[in-house]
Write a protein that holds these residues in place. Structure first.
Motif, short mmCIF file in Angstrom:
data_model
loop_
_atom_site.label_atom_id
_atom_site.label_comp_id
_atom_site.label_asym_id
_atom_site.label_seq_id
_atom_site.Cartn_x
_atom_site.Cartn_y
_atom_site.Cartn_z
N ALA A 229 90.19 -26.02 71.41
CA ALA A 229 89.66 -27.32 71.82
C ALA A 229 88.91 -28.02 70.68
O ALA A 229 88.41 -29.13 70.87
CB ALA A 229 88.74 -27.14 73.03
N SER A 438 93.93 -31.84 73.79
CA SER A 438 92.51 -31.96 74.17
C SER A 438 91.58 -31.57 73.02
O SER A 438 90.37 -31.54 73.19
CB SER A 438 92.22 -31.08 75.38
N HIS A 440 89.10 -31.56 70.24
CA HIS A 440 88.05 -32.44 69.71
C HIS A 440 88.25 -32.65 68.21
O HIS A 440 88.16 -33.77 67.70
CB HIS A 440 86.69 -31.78 70.00
#
Length: 598
Positions: A229, A438, A440
């Motif tokens: 992520a 997703s 970051h």
């Protein structure tokens, strides 16, 4: 040789003893071992001895020789005969397990699956074998990329383990299922499952090493979930727990007492393998966070341990660990200005691919991506495009796909004449809407690429908006390298706009951060900007100091550039299909020119 009047056990035990002696000799005398086992059939043994001997012969031939066909014949006989004998589970299910493994090696997956299904069906009264065969069939479906069927089987295994009172093995099944759900990106199913696993692990009071190994498995899943992520700061508490956990395991002694429940007779990984795995996820974290010296330190430790383990252990997971470690350290080398070393490590990955087709299938896209990054670093943009294009054709992994597209966009930006292709790519990685993953970290990188493109197009206000978004995101998760790149590019924009004070406010921290990483390209860029800034402000001494720094970085990068382009491995930039070449012709000298980012 035994006489016909002796009890059958004595001649059988004698031949078995000789066979085992020859098998365990140093070096093993496999031909003599096989000869002793075959002699058993001369005595017209009972069905039990006949089936067991076929299993032993099949096992020895499979594990110690290349005579796979003969091994298969013996294992098929062991499986067939043992099914006719009541209460003969150990031979029956071991034969099924080994035979299905052999079928897979011969690419006879359609023979392995029904065999395992039948063995699973008739093993429900034998908890150890029932669980082991479920794990084996789930693994087979995983290798075939049929993760839905694999997850279903692991769910069945978890429920069976609960019914037979094995919370330990229930946790192993559930954690394995969690791992596959993470691979499938089914995050809504992962979170409740990991919460349940956490409760089971904490409430289970059994063998301390087994308990800690469940903790390690659980924490590895949590850490990799955060890393996927791109949440580098958020992962730190979990990573620290994981490192403490592996230290605890290394102080515990293996308990020889067997569990009272036969369904508990499983280990996730040996302690030594877990140790390498923890090094590996630490390297992944350090790489993404931009702590490259730390990544180098842990890679060295992990590779040293791997070399020792590979001398004693032929487990296929070890070369996989080695390839993933090399992939990360190669990226570190390219950032820190050690391209020649990166090429030599790329060559090591090529050698590993030639030893394992499975590794090549699973990691070819990553190797093309690394070669694409190397091509950018030596300014071979056509080759970089070819490498990234090859990588895109080979991967279905969304995060890797997004990473490749982001880097391919940077190639088109630098080439300056690829507007149509560039607009098409940027649409597919638009961080403001419909971003494909997703992560970051990757979303922050997409904002940076947008900012870079706007800068090259002269749209400075738009560039500043994108770069401030990158800074906000990278500061939130300690993405040091993206922070440094964004700061220096913002500094460049303010310099072009004539705002020298604001430019200095960006470039000075960029230089400090780049030195800490250390990122050679950003240091080169920052020192050039500092030189021009101080010159414009009339700070002659500071301008001279920055010019000297710039000269030092330029010389280091030029020497490394020349060394890399002179290596035979530099020719790998032309490889785009099939297995990578291992015999490479030496270069006559550098074939590309060094151009700075400026």
């Amino acid at each position: 040789m035994a006489t016909a009047t002796e009890a059958p056990e004595s001649w059988y035990l004698a031949l078995l003893g000789f066979a085992e002696h020859f098998r365990t000799s140093s070096p093993p005398k496999i031909r003599l071992c096989v000869h002793c086992l075959k002699a058993v059939f001369q005595f017209k043994p009972t069905q039990r001895i006949e089936a067991r001997t076929h299993l032993q012969l099949g096992s020895v031939l499979y594990q110690h020789t290349k005579n796979i066909e003969l091994a298969r014949t013996h294992l098929e006989k062991a499986w067939f005969i043992s099914q006719q004998i009541p209460q003969f589970e150990d031979v029956q299910f071991e034969a099924a397990s080994l035979l299905s493994e052999l079928y897979c090696q011969q690419n006879l997956v359609d023979s392995a699956k029904p065999l395992l299904r039948k063995a699973i069906q008739i093993s429900q009264q034998t908890p150890y074998w029932h669980c082991r065969l479920l794990f084996q069939l789930a693994q087979l479906h995983t290798l075939e990329k049929d993760l839905v069927s694999a997850c279903d089987l692991l769910g069945v295994g978890a429920e069976y383990a609960r019914v037979v009172g094995s919370e330990y093995t229930r946790a192993l099944f559930l954690l394995s299922k969690g791992m596959l759900l993470l691979m499938e990106r089914k995050l809504s199913e992962v979170h409740p499952l990991l919460t349940l696993c956490s409760t089971i692990v904490e409430n289970w009071h059994g063998n301390p090493i087994q308990k800690e190994s469940l903790r390690v498995f659980f924490l590895v899943l949590q850490v990799t979930h955060y890393l996927d992520a791109g949440q580098i700061k958020s992962v730190k508490p979990c990573l620290k727990q994981l490192q403490q956990c592996i230290q605890t395991i290394s102080t515990l002694h293996d308990d020889e007492i067997l569990p009272s429940n036969s369904a508990d007779l499983f280990h996730w990984l040996p302690k030594e393998h877990m140790c390498v795995l923890v090094y590996l996820v630490t390297v992944m974290h350090s790489m993404q966070a931009g702590y490259l010296e730390k990544a180098q330190k842990y890679t060295d430790k992990a590779l040293m341990q791997l070399e020792k383990l590979k001398m004693l252990d032929s487990s296929p997971i070890l070369p996989t660990f080695q390839v993933i470690l090399l992939e990360h350290i190669i990226m570190c080398r390219l950032v820190t200005g050690h391209k020649a070393t990166a090429l030599q490590e790329i060559s090591q990955v090529c050698q590993l691919f030639h030893q394992s087709s499975r590794l090549f299938t699973n990691h070819a896209a990553q190797l093309h991506t690394l070669l694409g990054l190397y091509c950018i670093s030596v300014n071979c943009m056509d080759n970089a495009e070819a490498q990234f294009t090859a990588a895109l054709q080979m991967t279905t992994h969304q995060e890797l796909w997004t990473f490749i597209v982001t880097n391919l966009a940077s190639v088109y930006i630098r080439e300056g004449n690829r507007q149509q292709e560039l607009y098409s790519l940027l649409e597919r990685i638009n961080p403001d809407q419909n971003f494909p993953v997703s992560s970051h970290c990757l979303r922050a990188a997409a904002f940076y690429i947008r900012g870079l493109f706007s800068f090259f197009e002269g749209r400075y206000n738009e560039a500043k908006r994108f770069l401030r978004e990158t800074l906000k995101m990278s500061n939130a998760e300690d993405l040091n390298r993206l922070t440094a790149c964004s700061l220096v590019l913002l500094g460049h924009i303010f310099f072009v706009l004539g705002n020298h004070r604001e430019s200095s406010n960006m470039v000075v921290p960029a230089m400090q951060l780049a030195s800490k990483i250390p990122d050679m390209s950003v240091q080169l860029w920052s020192s050039a900007l500092l030189k021009d800034l101080n010159k414009s402000c009339g700070n002659t001494i500071d301008a001279h100091e920055a010019a000297q720094m710039h000269q030092t970085f330029s010389q280091q990068l030029l020497q490394d550039h020349m060394a890399a382009c002179s290596l035979p491995e530099h020719n790998l930039i032309g490889w785009t299909e099939g297995l990578p070449p291992v015999q490479l012709q030496p270069q006559n000298g550098p074939t590309t020119g060094l151009t700075s980012l400026l």
